[in-house]
Write a protein that holds these residues in place. Structure first.
Motif, PDB file in Angstrom:
ATOM      1  N   ALA A  30       0.828  -1.209   0.000  1.00 36.05           N
ATOM      2  CA  ALA A  30       0.000   0.000   0.000  1.00 36.05           C
ATOM      3  C   ALA A  30       0.860   1.255   0.000  1.00 36.05           C
ATOM      4  O   ALA A  30       0.544   2.233  -0.686  1.00 36.05           O
ATOM      5  CB  ALA A  30      -0.938  -0.009   1.201  1.00 36.05           C
ATOM      6  N   LEU A  31       1.949   1.236   0.747  1.00 32.07           N
ATOM      7  CA  LEU A  31       2.848   2.390   0.784  1.00 32.07           C
ATOM      8  C   LEU A  31       3.467   2.655  -0.586  1.00 32.07           C
ATOM      9  O   LEU A  31       3.502   3.795  -1.055  1.00 32.07           O
ATOM     10  CB  LEU A  31       3.946   2.180   1.828  1.00 32.07           C
ATOM     11  N   VAL A  32       3.927   1.611  -1.248  1.00 34.79           N
ATOM     12  CA  VAL A  32       4.499   1.763  -2.580  1.00 34.79           C
ATOM     13  C   VAL A  32       3.433   2.266  -3.556  1.00 34.79           C
ATOM     14  O   VAL A  32       3.690   3.159  -4.368  1.00 34.79           O
ATOM     15  CB  VAL A  32       5.115   0.431  -3.061  1.00 34.79           C
ATOM     16  N   PHE A  33       2.234   1.715  -3.462  1.00 36.36           N
ATOM     17  CA  PHE A  33       1.141   2.136  -4.336  1.00 36.36           C
ATOM     18  C   PHE A  33       0.803   3.605  -4.122  1.00 36.36           C
ATOM     19  O   PHE A  33       0.564   4.342  -5.086  1.00 36.36           O
ATOM     20  CB  PHE A  33      -0.086   1.257  -4.076  1.00 36.36           C
ATOM     21  N   VAL A  34       0.795   4.047  -2.882  1.00 35.30           N
ATOM     22  CA  VAL A  34       0.492   5.446  -2.579  1.00 35.30           C
ATOM     23  C   VAL A  34       1.584   6.360  -3.115  1.00 35.30           C
ATOM     24  O   VAL A  34       1.306   7.416  -3.707  1.00 35.30           O
ATOM     25  CB  VAL A  34       0.317   5.642  -1.056  1.00 35.30           C
ATOM     26  N   ILE A  35       2.822   5.981  -2.938  1.00 38.41           N
ATOM     27  CA  ILE A  35       3.931   6.820  -3.406  1.00 38.41           C
ATOM     28  C   ILE A  35       3.922   6.940  -4.931  1.00 38.41           C
ATOM     29  O   ILE A  35       4.137   8.017  -5.483  1.00 38.41           O
ATOM     30  CB  ILE A  35       5.272   6.266  -2.890  1.00 38.41           C
ATOM     31  N   ILE A  36       3.644   5.844  -5.604  1.00 37.63           N
ATOM     32  CA  ILE A  36       3.648   5.870  -7.069  1.00 37.63           C
ATOM     33  C   ILE A  36       2.479   6.674  -7.629  1.00 37.63           C
ATOM     34  O   ILE A  36       2.635   7.430  -8.587  1.00 37.63           O
ATOM     35  CB  ILE A  36       3.628   4.420  -7.623  1.00 37.63           C
ATOM     36  N   ASN A  37       1.295   6.537  -7.040  1.00 38.55           N
ATOM     37  CA  ASN A  37       0.098   7.130  -7.615  1.00 38.55           C
ATOM     38  C   ASN A  37      -0.301   8.483  -7.043  1.00 38.55           C
ATOM     39  O   ASN A  37      -1.320   9.028  -7.450  1.00 38.55           O
ATOM     40  CB  ASN A  37      -1.088   6.170  -7.465  1.00 38.55           C
ATOM     41  N   SER A  38       0.458   9.036  -6.133  1.00 37.67           N
ATOM     42  CA  SER A  38       0.063  10.314  -5.540  1.00 37.67           C
ATOM     43  C   SER A  38       0.618  11.470  -6.365  1.00 37.67           C
ATOM     44  O   SER A  38       1.778  11.471  -6.750  1.00 37.67           O
ATOM     45  CB  SER A  38       0.544  10.416  -4.105  1.00 37.67           C
ATOM     46  N   ARG A  39      -0.251  12.432  -6.617  1.00 37.99           N
ATOM     47  CA  ARG A  39       0.166  13.625  -7.345  1.00 37.99           C
ATOM     48  C   ARG A  39       0.316  14.815  -6.400  1.00 37.99           C
ATOM     49  O   ARG A  39       1.166  15.648  -6.587  1.00 37.99           O
ATOM     50  CB  ARG A  39      -0.857  13.957  -8.417  1.00 37.99           C
ATOM     51  N   TYR A  40      -0.556  14.852  -5.422  1.00 35.32           N
ATOM     52  CA  TYR A  40      -0.566  15.966  -4.490  1.00 35.32           C
ATOM     53  C   TYR A  40      -0.471  15.418  -3.072  1.00 35.32           C
ATOM     54  O   TYR A  40      -0.720  14.239  -2.826  1.00 35.32           O
ATOM     55  CB  TYR A  40      -1.845  16.797  -4.629  1.00 35.32           C
ATOM     56  N   PHE A  41      -0.151  16.283  -2.149  1.00 40.95           N
ATOM     57  CA  PHE A  41      -0.032  15.863  -0.747  1.00 40.95           C
ATOM     58  C   PHE A  41      -1.368  15.382  -0.189  1.00 40.95           C
ATOM     59  O   PHE A  41      -1.419  14.475   0.617  1.00 40.95           O
ATOM     60  CB  PHE A  41       0.504  17.022   0.094  1.00 40.95           C
ATOM     61  N   GLU A  42      -2.475  15.983  -0.640  1.00 48.78           N
ATOM     62  CA  GLU A  42      -3.795  15.590  -0.144  1.00 48.78           C
ATOM     63  C   GLU A  42      -4.146  14.162  -0.553  1.00 48.78           C
ATOM     64  O   GLU A  42      -4.923  13.490   0.112  1.00 48.78           O
ATOM     65  CB  GLU A  42      -4.867  16.556  -0.652  1.00 48.78           C
ATOM     66  N   ASP A  43      -3.586  13.692  -1.661  1.00 46.09           N
ATOM     67  CA  ASP A  43      -3.843  12.321  -2.103  1.00 46.09           C
ATOM     68  C   ASP A  43      -3.152  11.295  -1.223  1.00 46.09           C
ATOM     69  O   ASP A  43      -3.501  10.119  -1.252  1.00 46.09           O
ATOM     70  CB  ASP A  43      -3.371  12.129  -3.545  1.00 46.09           C
ATOM     71  N   VAL A  44      -2.179  11.729  -0.450  1.00 47.41           N
ATOM     72  CA  VAL A  44      -1.390  10.803   0.363  1.00 47.41           C
ATOM     73  C   VAL A  44      -2.004  10.582   1.740  1.00 47.41           C
ATOM     74  O   VAL A  44      -1.836   9.517   2.332  1.00 47.41           O
ATOM     75  CB  VAL A  44       0.056  11.333   0.494  1.00 47.41           C
ATOM     76  N   ILE A  45      -2.760  11.534   2.239  1.00 50.92           N
ATOM     77  CA  ILE A  45      -3.228  11.486   3.626  1.00 50.92           C
ATOM     78  C   ILE A  45      -4.121  10.280   3.900  1.00 50.92           C
ATOM     79  O   ILE A  45      -3.861   9.512   4.836  1.00 50.92           O
ATOM     80  CB  ILE A  45      -3.965  12.794   3.983  1.00 50.92           C
ATOM     81  N   ILE A  46      -5.167  10.079   3.123  1.00 50.97           N
ATOM     82  CA  ILE A  46      -6.110   8.993   3.401  1.00 50.97           C
ATOM     83  C   ILE A  46      -5.463   7.617   3.202  1.00 50.97           C
ATOM     84  O   ILE A  46      -5.583   6.748   4.069  1.00 50.97           O
ATOM     85  CB  ILE A  46      -7.384   9.161   2.570  1.00 50.97           C
ATOM     86  N   PRO A  47      -4.737   7.353   2.103  1.00 47.37           N
ATOM     87  CA  PRO A  47      -4.075   6.045   2.008  1.00 47.37           C
ATOM     88  C   PRO A  47      -2.987   5.834   3.056  1.00 47.37           C
ATOM     89  O   PRO A  47      -2.664   4.699   3.391  1.00 47.37           O
ATOM     90  CB  PRO A  47      -3.472   6.055   0.609  1.00 47.37           C
ATOM     91  N   LEU A  48      -2.453   6.918   3.581  1.00 51.11           N
ATOM     92  CA  LEU A  48      -1.453   6.775   4.632  1.00 51.11           C
ATOM     93  C   LEU A  48      -2.066   6.160   5.885  1.00 51.11           C
ATOM     94  O   LEU A  48      -1.402   5.396   6.593  1.00 51.11           O
ATOM     95  CB  LEU A  48      -0.825   8.133   4.946  1.00 51.11           C
ATOM     96  N   TYR A  49      -3.338   6.450   6.136  1.00 51.74           N
ATOM     97  CA  TYR A  49      -4.028   5.806   7.259  1.00 51.74           C
ATOM     98  C   TYR A  49      -4.120   4.297   7.055  1.00 51.74           C
ATOM     99  O   TYR A  49      -4.045   3.525   8.018  1.00 51.74           O
ATOM    100  CB  TYR A  49      -5.421   6.388   7.449  1.00 51.74           C
ATOM    101  N   THR A  50      -4.275   3.864   5.827  1.00 45.20           N
ATOM    102  CA  THR A  50      -4.303   2.430   5.532  1.00 45.20           C
ATOM    103  C   THR A  50      -2.961   1.794   5.870  1.00 45.20           C
ATOM    104  O   THR A  50      -2.906   0.712   6.463  1.00 45.20           O
ATOM    105  CB  THR A  50      -4.629   2.203   4.050  1.00 45.20           C
ATOM    106  N   VAL A  51      -1.901   2.449   5.514  1.00 44.90           N
ATOM    107  CA  VAL A  51      -0.565   1.935   5.811  1.00 44.90           C
ATOM    108  C   VAL A  51      -0.339   1.882   7.314  1.00 44.90           C
ATOM    109  O   VAL A  51       0.146   0.881   7.853  1.00 44.90           O
ATOM    110  CB  VAL A  51       0.506   2.804   5.115  1.00 44.90           C
ATOM    111  N   LEU A  52      -0.712   2.937   8.002  1.00 43.76           N
ATOM    112  CA  LEU A  52      -0.528   2.964   9.454  1.00 43.76           C
ATOM    113  C   LEU A  52      -1.391   1.920  10.155  1.00 43.76           C
ATOM    114  O   LEU A  52      -0.943   1.266  11.105  1.00 43.76           O
ATOM    115  CB  LEU A  52      -0.835   4.358   9.992  1.00 43.76           C
ATOM    116  N   SER A  53      -2.619   1.747   9.692  1.00 40.85           N
ATOM    117  CA  SER A  53      -3.484   0.761  10.336  1.00 40.85           C
ATOM    118  C   SER A  53      -3.011  -0.665  10.068  1.00 40.85           C
ATOM    119  O   SER A  53      -3.092  -1.521  10.949  1.00 40.85           O
ATOM    120  CB  SER A  53      -4.934   0.941   9.889  1.00 40.85           C
ATOM    121  N   SER A  54      -2.508  -0.948   8.876  1.00 43.68           N
ATOM    122  CA  SER A  54      -1.994  -2.294   8.621  1.00 43.68           C
ATOM    123  C   SER A  54      -0.746  -2.571   9.450  1.00 43.68           C
ATOM    124  O   SER A  54      -0.542  -3.695   9.910  1.00 43.68           O
ATOM    125  CB  SER A  54      -1.709  -2.491   7.130  1.00 43.68           C
ATOM    126  N   THR A  55       0.072  -1.557   9.670  1.00 45.76           N
ATOM    127  CA  THR A  55       1.235  -1.723  10.533  1.00 45.76           C
ATOM    128  C   THR A  55       0.812  -1.970  11.978  1.00 45.76           C
ATOM    129  O   THR A  55       1.368  -2.843  12.657  1.00 45.76           O
ATOM    130  CB  THR A  55       2.132  -0.476  10.458  1.00 45.76           C
TER     131      THR A  55
END
Length: 80
Positions: A30-55
């Motif tokens: 999920a982290l790799v997917f977010v880094i590759i597909n994010s264009r703006y900082f706002e696009d990173v916030i919500i998927p970052l919660y997925t990464v944190l919750s899976s951790t």
């Protein structure tokens, strides 16, 4: 040594440990997917919660597995 005494607890511990590794692996993907597909900082916030919750879930499953092993070791050491 203690694997023969409590096979069900050993199996449950291994299942939790396997689930922990799966959760960590999904978090990394999920982290790799977010880094590759994010264009703006706002696009990173919500998927970052997925990464944190899976951790967090992976750490929780790993802790449960280790607690089960701890109880098995305590039981074995109190019998000596």
């Amino acid at each position: 040594m203690f694997e023969k005494k409590y096979p069900a607890l050993m199996l449950i511990s291994k299942i939790y440990k396997g689930l922990a590794y799966i959760a960590f692996f999904i978090g990394i993907i999920a982290l790799v997917f977010v880094i590759i597909n994010s264009r703006y900082f706002e696009d990173v916030i919500i998927p970052l919660y997925t990464v944190l919750s899976s951790t967090f879930i992976g750490t929780l499953f790993f802790a449960i597995s280790e607690i089960i092993m701890l109880f098995i070791n305590i039981e074995e050491n109190t019998r000596k």
